[in-house]
Design a protein around this motif. Structure first.
Motif, PDB file in Angstrom:
ATOM      1  N   ASP A 198      33.129  42.749  43.247  1.00  0.00           N
ATOM      2  CA  ASP A 198      32.932  44.179  42.949  1.00  0.00           C
ATOM      3  C   ASP A 198      34.228  44.905  42.628  1.00  0.00           C
ATOM      4  O   ASP A 198      34.325  46.123  42.795  1.00  0.00           O
ATOM      5  CB  ASP A 198      32.226  44.889  44.115  1.00  0.00           C
ATOM      6  N   PHE A 199      35.246  44.164  42.159  1.00  0.00           N
ATOM      7  CA  PHE A 199      36.480  44.822  41.738  1.00  0.00           C
ATOM      8  C   PHE A 199      37.206  43.921  40.751  1.00  0.00           C
ATOM      9  O   PHE A 199      36.969  42.717  40.694  1.00  0.00           O
ATOM     10  CB  PHE A 199      37.384  45.131  42.941  1.00  0.00           C
ATOM     11  N   GLU A 200      38.102  44.511  39.986  1.00  0.00           N
ATOM     12  CA  GLU A 200      38.825  43.759  38.962  1.00  0.00           C
ATOM     13  C   GLU A 200      39.815  42.779  39.586  1.00  0.00           C
ATOM     14  O   GLU A 200      40.159  42.869  40.765  1.00  0.00           O
ATOM     15  CB  GLU A 200      39.578  44.741  38.056  1.00  0.00           C
ATOM     16  N   ALA A 201      40.288  41.820  38.794  1.00  0.00           N
ATOM     17  CA  ALA A 201      41.241  40.819  39.275  1.00  0.00           C
ATOM     18  C   ALA A 201      42.562  41.483  39.673  1.00  0.00           C
ATOM     19  O   ALA A 201      43.005  42.457  39.042  1.00  0.00           O
ATOM     20  CB  ALA A 201      41.486  39.774  38.194  1.00  0.00           C
ATOM     21  N   LEU A 202      43.190  40.938  40.731  1.00  0.00           N
ATOM     22  CA  LEU A 202      44.435  41.483  41.263  1.00  0.00           C
ATOM     23  C   LEU A 202      45.535  40.429  41.139  1.00  0.00           C
ATOM     24  O   LEU A 202      45.327  39.260  41.468  1.00  0.00           O
ATOM     25  CB  LEU A 202      44.260  41.884  42.733  1.00  0.00           C
TER      26      LEU A 202
END
Length: 404
Positions: free
Chosen positions: A37-41
């Motif tokens: 539920d979040f973009e790649a870090l």
């Protein structure tokens, strides 16, 4: 899923016969994570370590990290709470308002850049004494925070979060998380650790140079913890039980943190907040310029005592037409007494059920100290009465643990 890798490269070594310059190594690391539920870090860093001598080392490191907001910051359900007391800087009054809390699904990932320069020296003239000096600087973008204390600057930056009636009285506030455009802070932290073993054979004593391994290591790495009271119910002196030879050890550490800068740019076009010079983002006031931390204790044959103390120099928050709000300095002391009953054979023989147990008495905020907060007239606002800011005060806990 995530992928992590690191590589350590020895750059200089005395064995290469290039002079007496010590050992130098470079460590490179990187990581890519893909949270749900979040973009790649993406994170990466470099660490340069120079062991000048056996007693003196220098370190320089730089880290570039990306971090996702917390689950609660992103997805907590909205909650509307009426009749919440709140101090309004615009009028200098404590009023009852309706607050809205919860998550903000539109928060961005935080980007952090950390620089650290450090020196560690085990003083050869005095066995057991270790000195350290560290410079830290952090610069971050898009940090996720709850809506800060409603100072005039914050209200100007988030006018859509504030509701006032026709007379200018605050009636509602939306406190759901927001992204700050840029934050920057830097500090120097320096101090000493000193500790020695006693009452045991020399060959069994633990190394006395700097903080020892295991139980006698000061909490938090290079000294006392940097903020807050000690955790209740775990860690701390209790970790000493059952470790090391049956002798004694004493240790003391003293650290001073001096904040050089602490600023926040909430949005482009809005004046920068200087937390060391009148601005604040929370109900606890601005940043304290000075922080002193003392931690010391004695452990001998299963019994011990540890004292932790912290002094915070306080701050002042500029309140506009309502005048300043002064947050006084604060000194707190925490005390621990502990005993490992396994190391009391005569007592165990008399009372067998005590075998495998330990006892600890903890006293947090020994002198029941509370920060005094006053307005421009020297009056304590209702919302900053001691019962509101620290309803617990002195905390005493007696703990007995037994292993079956």
């Amino acid at each position: 899923p995530s992928v992590f890798g690191s590589l350590t490269v020895p750059l200089l070594d005395p064995e290469y016969e290039i002079g007496n310059i010590g050992r130098v190594s470079l460590t490179l690391s990187g990581q890519v994570a893909n949270p749900s539920d979040f973009e790649a870090l993406k994170n990466w860093g470099a660490n340069l370590n120079w062991g000048v001598t056996d007693n003196l080392s220098l370190i320089a490191s730089f880290n570039n990290d990306e971090a996702a907001p917390g689950i609660q910051q992103l997805g907590a359900a909205p909650l509307v709470t009426p009749a919440v007391t709140y101090y309004d800087f615009a009028t200098g009054q404590t009023v009852e308002i309706t607050t809205t809390t919860g998550g903000n699904p539109f928060l961005l990932a935080e980007q952090r850049r950390d620089l650290k320069l450090g020196l560690n020296w085990e003083v050869p003239m005095l066995e057991g004494l270790r000195l350290s000096v560290n410079y830290n600087r952090n610069k971050s973008n898009d940090t996720s925070n709850s809506l800060p204390l409603l100072t005039p600057e914050i209200e100007a930056a988030f006018p859509d979060r504030v509701t006032r009636d026709a007379n200018g009285v605050l009636i509602a506030l939306d406190q759901r998380p927001v992204n700050f455009d840029e934050t920057e802070n830097s500090q120097i932290r320096w101090g000493l650790n000193f500790g020695k073993s006693f009452g045991q054979p020399e060959q069994a004593a633990r190394p006395a140079g700097g903080p020892g391994a295991g139980a006698d290591r000061p909490r938090g790495g290079g000294g006392p913890r940097a903020g807050g009271r000690g955790g209740r119910g775990g860690g701390g002196p209790g970790a000493m039980f059952g470790r090391g030879p049956q002798g004694g050890r004493w240790s003391v550490s003293l650290y001073h943190t001096y904040k050089l800068t602490d600023t926040i740019l909430i949005r482009p076009g809005v004046p920068e907040l200087d937390l060391l010079d009148g601005s604040a983002t929370g109900s606890g006031g601005g940043s304290n310029r000075h922080l002193l931390e003392l931690d010391g204790g004695v452990f001998y044959k299963g019994m011990g005592v540890r004292l932790s103390a912290k002094y915070d120099s306080g701050s002042t928050v500029t309140g506009g037409t309502a005048g300043d709000l002064n947050f006084g300095d604060l000194a707190t002391f925490d005390l621990r007494f502990f005993v490992d009953l396994n190391q009391k054979p005569k007592l165990i023989e008399t009372l067998p059920f005590l075998k495998g147990s330990r006892l600890r008495l903890s006293i947090d905020n020994l002198f029941d100290a509370q920060r005094k907060i006053t307005d421009a007239n020297g009056v304590v606002p209702l919302n900053y009465q001691p019962g509101y800011i620290d309803p617990l005060g002195r905390y005493i806990e007696l703990e007995w643990r037994k292993t079956f």
